[in-house]
Design a protein around this motif. Structure first.
Motif, PDB file in Angstrom:
ATOM      1  N   GLY A 185      45.101  44.989  37.363  1.00  0.00           N
ATOM      2  CA  GLY A 185      43.957  44.529  36.241  1.00  0.00           C
ATOM      3  C   GLY A 185      43.344  45.490  35.662  1.00  0.00           C
ATOM      4  O   GLY A 185      42.418  45.098  35.084  1.00  0.00           O
ATOM      5  N   HIS A 186      43.364  46.831  35.956  1.00  0.00           N
ATOM      6  CA  HIS A 186      42.462  47.938  35.418  1.00  0.00           C
ATOM      7  C   HIS A 186      43.129  48.186  34.130  1.00  0.00           C
ATOM      8  O   HIS A 186      44.344  48.445  33.741  1.00  0.00           O
ATOM      9  CB  HIS A 186      42.247  49.137  36.403  1.00  0.00           C
ATOM     10  N   ALA A 187      42.127  48.502  33.132  1.00  0.00           N
ATOM     11  CA  ALA A 187      42.642  49.052  31.637  1.00  0.00           C
ATOM     12  C   ALA A 187      42.914  50.491  31.878  1.00  0.00           C
ATOM     13  O   ALA A 187      42.220  51.535  31.474  1.00  0.00           O
ATOM     14  CB  ALA A 187      41.374  48.619  30.756  1.00  0.00           C
ATOM     15  N   ASN A 188      43.865  50.870  32.413  1.00  0.00           N
ATOM     16  CA  ASN A 188      44.335  52.102  32.710  1.00  0.00           C
ATOM     17  C   ASN A 188      45.546  52.633  31.680  1.00  0.00           C
ATOM     18  O   ASN A 188      45.796  53.920  31.660  1.00  0.00           O
ATOM     19  CB  ASN A 188      45.246  52.141  34.028  1.00  0.00           C
ATOM     20  N   TYR A 189      45.978  51.677  30.903  1.00  0.00           N
ATOM     21  CA  TYR A 189      47.070  52.334  30.261  1.00  0.00           C
ATOM     22  C   TYR A 189      47.251  52.010  28.622  1.00  0.00           C
ATOM     23  O   TYR A 189      46.337  51.007  28.294  1.00  0.00           O
ATOM     24  CB  TYR A 189      48.488  51.624  30.654  1.00  0.00           C
ATOM     25  N   ASP A 190      47.390  53.003  27.673  1.00  0.00           N
ATOM     26  CA  ASP A 190      47.560  52.698  26.369  1.00  0.00           C
ATOM     27  C   ASP A 190      48.643  51.781  26.070  1.00  0.00           C
ATOM     28  O   ASP A 190      48.602  51.319  24.918  1.00  0.00           O
ATOM     29  CB  ASP A 190      47.462  54.161  25.565  1.00  0.00           C
TER      30      ASP A 190
END
Length: 247
Positions: free
Chosen positions: A137-142
């Motif tokens: 659930g981390h905003a890691n990817y574009d």
């Protein structure tokens, strides 16, 4: 007719089925099939829609200085290869593959089909379920590019159903950076799934692409743009998802 020659078999985790790798002729034509199914899962001569999945998804994030992309499903490596081609030298692509043997096949003769994208220094490999990465659930990817099955209805592995559920889509949204995109490949259209994406808070485009350039079977690609704060639907454990589907 030139016969298919069996090369290898691999169990699909969590099922009683196997993936079966075949080769035909001397032109490096490969096929992957599922035991018990007549139709093939993928063919190395028909990958234009897999290429389009990466091209359309990565076009949304073009211009970002160091884009990070998650690919769900290695397959024959075409989506991974197209994503690497679309990104600049600072881009990084993580590919998640559930079946370890598929990674090994792509390191061997099968890898020549997509010009061995696993050898690219920008490639990262996660041997396991792509859902494991989405649940963090981390905003890691574009961009998140999903080609893990035949579409929103899981065929190879029923655990894939979670990816297309409301909680799975919420997890994918939380995984995306602002303005990111979730791109999903499907063998068939599904208007109900389009509505499900919209209900999850995505702005949705639906594209129809061919299996071969200008011809072949039509496939569907959803481009789900993250345009607002991530949904607050909590991710459920797989057991909870299965229990919900039975009720």
């Amino acid at each position: 007719m030139i016969p298919w020659v069996p090369l290898a078999r691999a169990p699909i985790p969590g099922t009683q089925q196997e993936l079966c790798l075949y080769r035909r002729g001397e032109q490096l034509e490969f096929s992957i099939q599922i035991s018990g199914y007549i139709s093939e899962l993928m063919n190395s001569r028909m990958h234009a829609s897999e290429d389009a999945l990466a091209e359309l998804g990565c076009a949304v994030i073009a211009g970002r200085p160091a884009p990070r992309v998650l690919v769900g499903g290695l397959g024959m490596g075409f989506t991974l290869a197209a994503a690497l081609k679309a990104l600049g030298p600072r881009g990084v692509v993580t590919v998640a593959e559930l079946v370890p043997e598929v990674v090994e096949w792509n390191k061997g003769p099968l890898g020549a089909c997509a010009a061995f994208p696993l050898r690219d220094s920008r490639t990262r490999v996660h041997v396991g379920d792509v859902a494991e990465l989405l649940r963090r659930g981390h905003a890691n990817y574009d961009a998140v590019l999903l080609d893990v099955d035949n579409g929103p209805e899981g065929m190879t592995h029923h655990g894939n159903d979670w990816l297309y559920s409301p909680s799975g889509l919420a997890a994918a949204q939380r995984t995306l950076r602002p303005g990111g995109v979730l791109a999903i490949w499907s063998a068939t259209p599904d208007t109900r799934f389009t509505r499900r994406l919209q209900q999850a808070g995505f702005r949705v485009e639906v594209q129809t692409v061919r299996a071969r350039p200008g011809k072949g079977t039509r496939h569907t690609i959803w481009l789900a743009h993250r345009t607002q704060a991530a949904a607050v639907i909590p991710a459920r454990a797989p057991q909870q998802e299965r229990r919900q589907r039975r009720t």
